[in-house]
Design a protein around this motif. Structure first.
Motif, PDB file in Angstrom:
ATOM      1  N   GLU A 164       0.811  -1.227   0.000  1.00 47.56           N
ATOM      2  CA  GLU A 164       0.000   0.000   0.000  1.00 47.56           C
ATOM      3  C   GLU A 164       0.843   1.275   0.000  1.00 47.56           C
ATOM      4  O   GLU A 164       0.338   2.354  -0.311  1.00 47.56           O
ATOM      5  CB  GLU A 164      -0.978   0.007   1.190  1.00 47.56           C
ATOM      6  CG  GLU A 164      -0.320   0.084   2.554  1.00 47.56           C
ATOM      7  CD  GLU A 164       0.150  -1.253   3.113  1.00 47.56           C
ATOM      8  OE1 GLU A 164       0.591  -1.257   4.279  1.00 47.56           O
ATOM      9  OE2 GLU A 164       0.075  -2.287   2.425  1.00 47.56           O
ATOM     10  N   GLU A 165       2.122   1.161   0.312  1.00 48.06           N
ATOM     11  CA  GLU A 165       3.010   2.329   0.329  1.00 48.06           C
ATOM     12  C   GLU A 165       3.815   2.491  -0.960  1.00 48.06           C
ATOM     13  O   GLU A 165       4.405   3.547  -1.193  1.00 48.06           O
ATOM     14  CB  GLU A 165       3.982   2.234   1.513  1.00 48.06           C
ATOM     15  CG  GLU A 165       3.314   2.357   2.861  1.00 48.06           C
ATOM     16  CD  GLU A 165       2.677   3.721   3.070  1.00 48.06           C
ATOM     17  OE1 GLU A 165       3.291   4.739   2.708  1.00 48.06           O
ATOM     18  OE2 GLU A 165       1.544   3.763   3.593  1.00 48.06           O
ATOM     19  N   SER A 178       4.114   5.773  -3.357  1.00 43.21           N
ATOM     20  CA  SER A 178       3.397   6.842  -2.653  1.00 43.21           C
ATOM     21  C   SER A 178       4.129   8.182  -2.666  1.00 43.21           C
ATOM     22  O   SER A 178       3.519   9.202  -2.398  1.00 43.21           O
ATOM     23  CB  SER A 178       3.109   6.436  -1.204  1.00 43.21           C
ATOM     24  OG  SER A 178       4.314   6.297  -0.472  1.00 43.21           O
TER      25      SER A 178
END
Length: 141
Positions: free
Chosen positions: A50-51, A54
């Motif tokens: 999810e990172e 980013s």
């Protein structure tokens, strides 16, 4: 007397690395990987899923300009920027000579994915308003 503070310019965007690499090409900046990593890919592989992707950052190799930081945000661009960058290529030039330098830079940037918006020219002074690959406004000045 107050001291001068270091600062960075932060861009909210959907694709930080893509936008960051565009600005590296525009400004001649470089994007060294985060400390402890040989490449950005190596850094990304170490991040939780999810990172990944980013953020991205690039710097002026001469250390004269600010660091540029690109961070992923969920929302799209909704309005005109209140702050924008001026890419200064025509400093000290006027009239047709200035216009020719600005037009040449505009052509180079369009080839990188920028969008030409409008030429502002009064016969002496000029600038070209443009948008980067995610629609952020900037000027070739």
């Amino acid at each position: 007397m107050s001291s001068i503070k270091l600062f960075q310019v932060t861009f909210d965007c959907a694709q930080p690395e893509r936008v960051g690499r565009f600005w590296c090409e525009v400004l001649g900046y470089v994007a060294p990987p985060p400390k402890g990593f040989d490449t950005w890919d190596a850094y990304e592989r170490e991040q939780p899923p999810e990172e990944r992707g980013s953020w991205f950052a690039c710097v002026d190799p001469s250390q004269g300009g600010p660091r540029l930081y690109f961070q992923r945000v969920p929302e799209g661009k909704a309005a005109k920027n209140r702050v924008h960058l001026d890419v200064r290529v025509g400093t000290g030039l006027v009239g047709e000579e200035r216009l020719a330098v600005l037009e040449a830079e505009c052509t180079r940037l369009v080839a990188l994915g920028a969008v030409r918006v409008q030429l502002l020219y009064d016969g002496v002074d000029s600038c070209i308003s443009m948008q980067d690959i995610e629609g952020n406004e900037f000027c070739v000045d």
